[in-house]
Design a protein around this motif. Structure first.
Motif, PDB file in Angstrom:
ATOM      1  N   GLU A   7      45.959 -19.030   5.958  1.00  0.00           N
ATOM      2  CA  GLU A   7      46.034 -18.847   7.409  1.00  0.00           C
ATOM      3  C   GLU A   7      46.711 -17.525   7.792  1.00  0.00           C
ATOM      4  O   GLU A   7      47.129 -17.353   8.946  1.00  0.00           O
ATOM      5  CB  GLU A   7      46.779 -20.015   8.044  1.00  0.00           C
ATOM      6  N   LEU A   8      46.800 -16.601   6.867  1.00  0.00           N
ATOM      7  CA  LEU A   8      47.521 -15.349   7.100  1.00  0.00           C
ATOM      8  C   LEU A   8      47.058 -14.639   8.362  1.00  0.00           C
ATOM      9  O   LEU A   8      47.873 -14.218   9.191  1.00  0.00           O
ATOM     10  CB  LEU A   8      47.362 -14.424   5.889  1.00  0.00           C
ATOM     11  N   TYR A   9      45.742 -14.478   8.536  1.00  0.00           N
ATOM     12  CA  TYR A   9      45.249 -13.688   9.666  1.00  0.00           C
ATOM     13  C   TYR A   9      45.414 -14.418  10.991  1.00  0.00           C
ATOM     14  O   TYR A   9      45.598 -13.775  12.035  1.00  0.00           O
ATOM     15  CB  TYR A   9      43.796 -13.273   9.419  1.00  0.00           C
ATOM     16  N   LEU A  10      45.374 -15.728  10.969  1.00  0.00           N
ATOM     17  CA  LEU A  10      45.683 -16.486  12.181  1.00  0.00           C
ATOM     18  C   LEU A  10      47.138 -16.275  12.576  1.00  0.00           C
ATOM     19  O   LEU A  10      47.459 -16.114  13.764  1.00  0.00           O
ATOM     20  CB  LEU A  10      45.410 -17.970  11.957  1.00  0.00           C
ATOM     21  N   ASP A  11      48.015 -16.253  11.586  1.00  0.00           N
ATOM     22  CA  ASP A  11      49.445 -16.049  11.858  1.00  0.00           C
ATOM     23  C   ASP A  11      49.714 -14.641  12.382  1.00  0.00           C
ATOM     24  O   ASP A  11      50.507 -14.449  13.316  1.00  0.00           O
ATOM     25  CB  ASP A  11      50.263 -16.293  10.592  1.00  0.00           C
ATOM     26  N   ILE A  12      49.069 -13.643  11.783  1.00  0.00           N
ATOM     27  CA  ILE A  12      49.244 -12.262  12.250  1.00  0.00           C
ATOM     28  C   ILE A  12      48.749 -12.131  13.685  1.00  0.00           C
ATOM     29  O   ILE A  12      49.420 -11.522  14.541  1.00  0.00           O
ATOM     30  CB  ILE A  12      48.501 -11.276  11.337  1.00  0.00           C
ATOM     31  N   LEU A  13      47.580 -12.704  13.958  1.00  0.00           N
ATOM     32  CA  LEU A  13      47.012 -12.596  15.305  1.00  0.00           C
ATOM     33  C   LEU A  13      47.929 -13.251  16.328  1.00  0.00           C
ATOM     34  O   LEU A  13      48.152 -12.701  17.419  1.00  0.00           O
ATOM     35  CB  LEU A  13      45.626 -13.233  15.322  1.00  0.00           C
ATOM     36  N   ARG A  14      48.458 -14.401  16.006  1.00  0.00           N
ATOM     37  CA  ARG A  14      49.363 -15.068  16.945  1.00  0.00           C
ATOM     38  C   ARG A  14      50.618 -14.222  17.182  1.00  0.00           C
ATOM     39  O   ARG A  14      51.052 -14.040  18.322  1.00  0.00           O
ATOM     40  CB  ARG A  14      49.754 -16.445  16.417  1.00  0.00           C
ATOM     41  N   LYS A  15      51.184 -13.697  16.100  1.00  0.00           N
ATOM     42  CA  LYS A  15      52.417 -12.917  16.231  1.00  0.00           C
ATOM     43  C   LYS A  15      52.206 -11.665  17.077  1.00  0.00           C
ATOM     44  O   LYS A  15      53.017 -11.334  17.949  1.00  0.00           O
ATOM     45  CB  LYS A  15      52.928 -12.520  14.843  1.00  0.00           C
ATOM     46  N   GLU A  16      51.086 -10.983  16.846  1.00  0.00           N
ATOM     47  CA  GLU A  16      50.871  -9.696  17.509  1.00  0.00           C
ATOM     48  C   GLU A  16      50.286  -9.816  18.910  1.00  0.00           C
ATOM     49  O   GLU A  16      50.179  -8.819  19.617  1.00  0.00           O
ATOM     50  CB  GLU A  16      49.953  -8.816  16.643  1.00  0.00           C
ATOM     51  N   THR A  17      49.882 -11.019  19.314  1.00  0.00           N
ATOM     52  CA  THR A  17      49.314 -11.173  20.660  1.00  0.00           C
ATOM     53  C   THR A  17      50.144 -12.095  21.541  1.00  0.00           C
ATOM     54  O   THR A  17      49.712 -12.470  22.627  1.00  0.00           O
ATOM     55  CB  THR A  17      47.877 -11.720  20.580  1.00  0.00           C
ATOM     56  N   THR A  18      51.314 -12.471  21.071  1.00  0.00           N
ATOM     57  CA  THR A  18      52.212 -13.304  21.867  1.00  0.00           C
ATOM     58  C   THR A  18      53.148 -12.413  22.662  1.00  0.00           C
ATOM     59  O   THR A  18      53.865 -11.590  22.097  1.00  0.00           O
ATOM     60  CB  THR A  18      53.026 -14.252  20.971  1.00  0.00           C
ATOM     61  N   VAL A  19      53.101 -12.552  23.967  1.00  0.00           N
ATOM     62  CA  VAL A  19      53.961 -11.755  24.847  1.00  0.00           C
ATOM     63  C   VAL A  19      55.303 -12.456  24.973  1.00  0.00           C
ATOM     64  O   VAL A  19      55.368 -13.616  25.390  1.00  0.00           O
ATOM     65  CB  VAL A  19      53.319 -11.580  26.235  1.00  0.00           C
ATOM     66  N   VAL A  20      56.356 -11.774  24.581  1.00  0.00           N
ATOM     67  CA  VAL A  20      57.709 -12.350  24.627  1.00  0.00           C
ATOM     68  C   VAL A  20      58.327 -12.079  25.988  1.00  0.00           C
ATOM     69  O   VAL A  20      58.298 -10.943  26.468  1.00  0.00           O
ATOM     70  CB  VAL A  20      58.583 -11.755  23.508  1.00  0.00           C
TER      71      VAL A  20
ATOM     72  N   GLY B 165      50.898  -7.945  30.502  1.00  0.00           N
ATOM     73  CA  GLY B 165      50.550  -9.323  30.809  1.00  0.00           C
ATOM     74  C   GLY B 165      49.990 -10.006  29.586  1.00  0.00           C
ATOM     75  O   GLY B 165      49.825  -9.395  28.542  1.00  0.00           O
ATOM     76  N   GLU B 166      49.694 -11.293  29.714  1.00  0.00           N
ATOM     77  CA  GLU B 166      49.173 -12.033  28.588  1.00  0.00           C
ATOM     78  C   GLU B 166      47.780 -11.550  28.210  1.00  0.00           C
ATOM     79  O   GLU B 166      46.946 -11.265  29.058  1.00  0.00           O
ATOM     80  CB  GLU B 166      49.135 -13.530  28.927  1.00  0.00           C
TER      81      GLU B 166
END
Length: 552
Positions: free
Chosen positions: A539-552, A204-205
């Protein structure tokens, strides 16, 4: 140019009472139809527009300027009021029209010439010419001035409560040498050597929480040191050494949080009337851009149950009664199992000193007596390997959930590069802690951290810094990404809303922040870096966090 003028109105005074700073007079703000002639000393170009905030001090002698953000038309903040006025551009002169005609003819001739050279003659239509002209007219060259404030101004509207604004603009520290824009970082495309068991994959999200520190105010946390501004050449927060009571700063932090899937700030709290308490209550929670963003209190036991006082619990009951009165019933306060969530720092230390049962009983009783009912307590109890037992572990049975705040001490206390094996070893320990928590009828909240270096604030401790890279040849941010990939498999599902904690959003003193930083890459001075490479990561760590916590 858009210009904002602020004037002192002696007929309208409002008092902003702050226990940490005494009484202050908040000046009335209003629109002045005709601006006086005042030299503009710090106007900077932002995108295609220029903004300037001119502040007239009470004595009328000093003028300070504050950079503002992107274009907003006639936006009103409420009280105090901010007004933006768009100056009309003068009509083009006949000389300008002739220049445009010559430019268009030159573009046509150049296009035909290039077509003949490459053997691909293409007719340039008027529409294409117009498109080229528009692009040329509206494109600005990149600026090297990276000290600008965020490019977003919160659209304050309506007649809501006053948000206290500091009487001085955010302090901006000028670096000793020019700081270029944040360096680009290679894409993070490596794979784990030991991927997590797919049977534990996220279903889940995620709820992504960060530890948030509202303690900087107008002196950047009393001028306490941090490693980034002591590097050679120095680095600094993208927003400069900001005043976090400034609504523009809060708006940018909220924007970055939404960008990175962060929905919860667990805010450091050091007692009633502390700067953290005042900033949270009077600036953050009154901010119109808060929307549905959630928050919870991080109860700092080292300042409330002091070792120097024999771990006296005298403050606990009144503290929780105050938290209940001021925060627990707020619509944005984070709740689990229908209860307000209270994060408690170093419960493991309270347990070692036989104080944990007393503290937890006082907290629960105080919340009940104050009318908030029971409280959901998350203990910072996880550290290194769990006890060698598979039975009920009494300290965990007293808590609703446990987590690991000090990821550095458990994962990389020896500093340097932790490597993929170190990440896997750490999360194997975390999995055993989760099993132990479940056996004790306690929930588990996994944690991640991007790195660690506290030599800028407590050099006497000589803690070896932990690199943000898995290895010397790994990309920047590789430790954070590898940790997220394993931590997300350990969330406890709907019981904790799949909560995962990040240490931290903006704890610059220990260099655990994911908030954007700018500056050139460096390894100097080695007394602070141990030869590790430090990057102005943007903004590298913001981008990593978004990528790794987005449920596809």
């Amino acid at each position: 140019m858009h210009t904002l003028y602020r004037y002192e109105d002696s007929d309208e005074e409002k008092v902003d009472e702050r226990s940490t700073a005494g009484n202050r007079t908040a000046e009335s703000w209003h629109d002045e139809p005709e601006a006086p002639s005042i030299p503009d000393r710090s106007t900077r170009s932002i995108g295609s527009y220029m903004y300037n905030l001119q502040y007239h001090a009470v004595d009328g002698d000093s003028i300070e300027t504050e950079k503002m953000g992107q274009r907003y038309h006639e936006r009103k903040y409420g009280v105090p009021e901010y007004w933006y006025h768009e100056a009309q551009s003068p009509p083009p002169s006949e000389h300008d029209s002739r220049k445009h005609t010559v430019l268009i003819i030159l573009i046509i001739l150049l296009t035909f010439l290039l077509g003949f050279v490459v053997g691909r003659l293409t007719w340039v239509t008027p529409a294409k010419i117009a498109q080229i002209t528009v692009i040329s007219a509206n494109t600005e060259p990149p600026t090297s001035d990276t000290t600008d404030l965020p490019k977003t101004v919160p659209p304050f509207t309506g007649d809501g409560e006053t948000i206290p604004v500091s009487s001085a603009p955010p302090r901006q520290t000028e670096p000793s040498s020019p700081i270029p824009p944040a360096t680009s970082t290679p894409p993070m495309d490596f794979e784990l050597t030991s991927p997590p068991d797919s049977s534990s994959a996220l279903s889940g999200e995620l709820t992504v929480g960060v530890y948030y520190y509202p303690w900087y105010k107008d002196d950047f946390h009393r001028g306490d040191g941090y490693v980034r501004n002591q590097l050679s050449p120095p680095q600094e927060p993208w927003l400069g050494e900001y005043d976090d009571t400034n609504p523009i700063i809060i708006a940018k932090h909220l924007e970055w949080s939404r960008q990175a899937n962060i929905g919860l700030w667990v805010t450091s709290w050091w007692g009633q009337g502390s700067r953290e308490d005042v900033t949270l209550k009077t600036a953050i929670l009154r901010h119109p851009e808060l929307n549905s963003h959630q928050f919870a209190i991080f109860y700092e036991t080292t300042g409330r149950i002091k070792e120097s006082e024999g771990f006296s619990t005298q403050r606990v009951e009144p503290d929780v009664a105050y938290l209940c009165q001021e925060y627990f019933d707020h619509p944005n306060y984070f709740r689990l199992d229908g209860k307000p969530v209270l994060f408690v720092y170093l419960t493991r230390k309270l347990d070692m000193n036989q104080k944990l049962p007393e503290v937890l009983q006082l907290m629960r009783q105080a919340a009940t007596n104050a009318g908030c009912g029971d409280v959901y307590i998350v203990g910072d109890h996880v550290f290194q390997g769990p006890p060698e037992t598979e039975d009920l572990y009494p300290p965990l049975s007293m808590l609703n959930a446990v987590t690991n705040y000090d990821v550095y001490g458990s994962m990389g206390g020896k500093g340097g590069y932790v490597g993929q094996d170190g990440v896997t070893r750490y999360y194997n320990q975390q999995r055993r802690w989760r099993d132990l928590a479940h056996n004790s009828d306690c929930h588990f909240i996994p944690a991640v951290s991007p790195g660690y270096n506290d030599l800028g604030v407590r050099p006497e401790k000589a803690h070896p810094p932990l690199s943000r890279k898995l290895s010397a040849t790994s990309p920047h941010g590789s430790l954070f990404e590898a940790a997220l990939r394993q931590a997300r498999t350990l969330v406890d599902g709907p019981t904790t809303q799949n909560l995962l904690m990040v240490n931290s959003f903006n704890e610059f003193h220990e260099d655990t922040q994911i908030e954007p930083v700018i500056g050139p890459t460096t390894t100097l001075p080695e007394s602070l870096t141990n030869g590790l490479e430090y990057d102005g990561y943007g903004e590298l760590y913001l981008d990593i966090l978004r990528k790794e916590t987005t449920v596809v």
